[in-house]
Write a protein that holds these residues in place. Structure first.
Motif, short mmCIF file in Angstrom:
data_model
loop_
_atom_site.label_atom_id
_atom_site.label_comp_id
_atom_site.label_asym_id
_atom_site.label_seq_id
_atom_site.Cartn_x
_atom_site.Cartn_y
_atom_site.Cartn_z
N ASP A 326 15.92 16.45 86.45
CA ASP A 326 16.82 17.49 85.96
C ASP A 326 18.18 16.90 85.57
OD1 ASP A 326 17.79 19.95 85.30
OD2 ASP A 326 17.93 20.73 87.34
N GLY A 327 18.59 17.16 84.34
CA GLY A 327 19.86 16.66 83.85
C GLY A 327 19.77 15.29 83.22
N GLU A 328 18.60 14.63 83.32
CA GLU A 328 18.43 13.30 82.73
C GLU A 328 17.38 13.33 81.62
OE1 GLU A 328 17.84 10.23 85.59
OE2 GLU A 328 19.55 10.82 86.83
N SER A 329 16.09 13.48 82.00
CA SER A 329 15.04 13.50 81.00
C SER A 329 14.70 14.91 80.54
CB SER A 329 13.77 12.83 81.54
OG SER A 329 13.38 13.41 82.78
N GLY A 330 15.45 15.88 81.04
CA GLY A 330 15.22 17.27 80.67
C GLY A 330 15.99 18.20 81.58
N ALA A 331 15.50 19.42 81.70
CA ALA A 331 16.18 20.42 82.52
C ALA A 331 15.15 21.35 83.15
CB ALA A 331 17.17 21.21 81.68
N LEU A 332 15.46 21.85 84.34
CA LEU A 332 14.61 22.79 85.05
C LEU A 332 15.34 24.12 85.18
CD1 LEU A 332 13.45 20.38 87.91
CD2 LEU A 332 12.11 21.04 85.89
N PHE A 333 14.58 25.22 85.17
CA PHE A 333 15.19 26.53 85.33
C PHE A 333 14.35 27.40 86.25
CE2 PHE A 333 12.19 27.15 81.90
CZ PHE A 333 11.73 28.45 82.05
N ALA A 334 14.96 28.44 86.81
CA ALA A 334 14.28 29.32 87.75
C ALA A 334 13.07 29.97 87.08
CB ALA A 334 15.24 30.39 88.25
#
Length: 404
Positions: A326-334
């Motif tokens: 998360d924040g490096e190769s992409g992003a995660l969300f709820a």
């Protein structure tokens, strides 16, 4: 080394079928003698067929058993690697291999051993009601196998019989889980921890990085509820200023997607695309979107996106947090929250963050998901299955480690 690769193909070709094909090629390229043993589900039509096929999973048909016996006798593999066996091949293959004294590796792409529907998902939510239950009655009540109570009852009875007679304890030498998350769920469901190895999916040949100059976000996959397609549509419906959303794929929610295209100017449906076309679209995309609501195994679309240097925005569920930093190769969300997805897409739309993520995504692929790395991991799993008493084979620390 000689490997018999076993797979029951799906009626609608999906990621698991592609993984098996890629694995066969990966092994053959590196000198492993591979023979395929394939079957399909094409005979499953109508309620009676569902029940008949479900019941046959215990012993399998005489025709299939004879084919298996002939393949084992003629090819004489060093190891049998089973992917999907349900429903046509049946779990009887494991006991046939055991009787022939041939070690078996079984890749678990889903949760079939724990859930009649194989997904741990029903009625729009994650469902673990049958994990730890002796008789798994919730699955039958909710018709979790092809919306058939009788079919689910038959499938559940066959599966529980294999648990009772020790198929999963004694007739499989090594299980392969795709992620640590999956491994833990399988242990909760009763699979022995010391038999489970972790080996992710991979992409080969390397498609190489893309420019990412298309200015759009991409969703590529089945148009189904559990894939989170409605979350995508809700996000874009409430944010007309977002860059274009391109949707590649087909499925039960096709009509909803078509309606969204009419009412939302920045949503475009491309229909079904080949694997090569999807990779081309990824190379140009700002990010690939994976808004799943269920515990997906390990979607190849994520690995393909990382391979071309395109960041991935995904739900924080199942194995996604292991694949995406998360924040490096992409992003995660709820999971399931369109507003949270909107926030992460806006963050990534900022050019500085996006450029850094592209390079990190590519590095993530090179570190974890190449064919060369995967071959090393898989070869060691085969060796451990063939000689379970030894611990002298060098096994990479991550991924591909076995956990005693």
């Amino acid at each position: 080394m000689k490997v018999l690769l076993v797979h029951n193909r799906y009626q609608q070709r999906g990621g698991e079928d592609a993984v098996v094909d890629a694995e066969a090629c990966m092994l053959a390229r590196r000198g492993i003698e591979v023979q395929r043993f394939d079957a399909d589900n094409d005979a499953i039509h109508g309620a009676l067929a569902k029940i008949r096929i479900s019941m046959s999973q215990f012993a399998g048909s005489g025709y299939i058993r004879a084919r298996i016996a002939n393949a084992l006798s003629e090819f004489q593999p060093d190891v049998v690697h089973v992917h999907n066996w349900f429903p046509t091949i049946s779990a009887s293959i494991f006991r046939q291999c055991q009787a022939a004294h041939i070690p078996v590796v079984h890749t678990l792409h889903n949760y079939r051993l724990l859930c009649a529907g194989a997904t741990l998902y029903r009625d729009g939510r994650v469902c673990e009601d049958c994990i730890g239950r002796t008789f798994r009655t919730p699955g039958i009540v909710h018709k979790c196998y092809r919306q058939s109570m009788a079919g689910t009852a038959a499938a559940t009875a066959g599966m529980l019989t294999h648990w009772a007679i020790g198929t999963w304890r004694h007739s499989v030498d090594r299980f392969i889980a795709l992620t640590e998350f999956s491994r833990k769920k399988l242990i909760e469901g009763g699979i022995a921890a010391d038999k489970i190895c972790i080996k992710p999916n991979f992409v080969e040949p390397d498609p190489g990085p893309g420019p990412g100059q298309g200015g759009y976000f991409l969703y590529a996959g089945r148009l189904t509820e559990e894939k989170g397609v409605r979350v995508l549509l809700d996000c874009w419906k409430n944010a007309p200023d977002l860059p274009r959303l391109w949707i590649a794929g087909d499925g039960p929610l096709r009509e909803e997607v078509q309606n969204a295209v009419v009412t939302t100017s920045n949503v475009h449906w491309l229909g079904m695309k080949t694997g090569e076309e999807v990779v081309f679209l990824m190379k140009q995309a700002k990010a690939t979107l994976c808004p799943s609501l269920w515990y997906e195994g390990m979607p190849r679309v994520v690995i393909e996106s990382l391979a071309v240097g395109t960041p991935v925005i995904a739900s924080k569920i199942g194995g996604y947090p292991e694949m995406i930093v998360d924040g490096e190769s992409g992003a995660l969300f709820a999971t399931g929250e369109a507003g949270a997805l909107l926030g992460r897409t806006r963050e990534l739309d900022e050019r500085a963050a996006w450029q850094n993520m592209r390079s990190q995504a590519r590095l993530r692929f090179l570190a974890e998901y190449t064919g060369e790395k995967n071959f090393s991991v898989l070869l060691n799993i085969y060796r451990m299955a063939m000689d379970p008493g030894t611990s002298t084979f060098p096994v990479p620390v991550s991924p591909g480690t076995c956990h005693p």
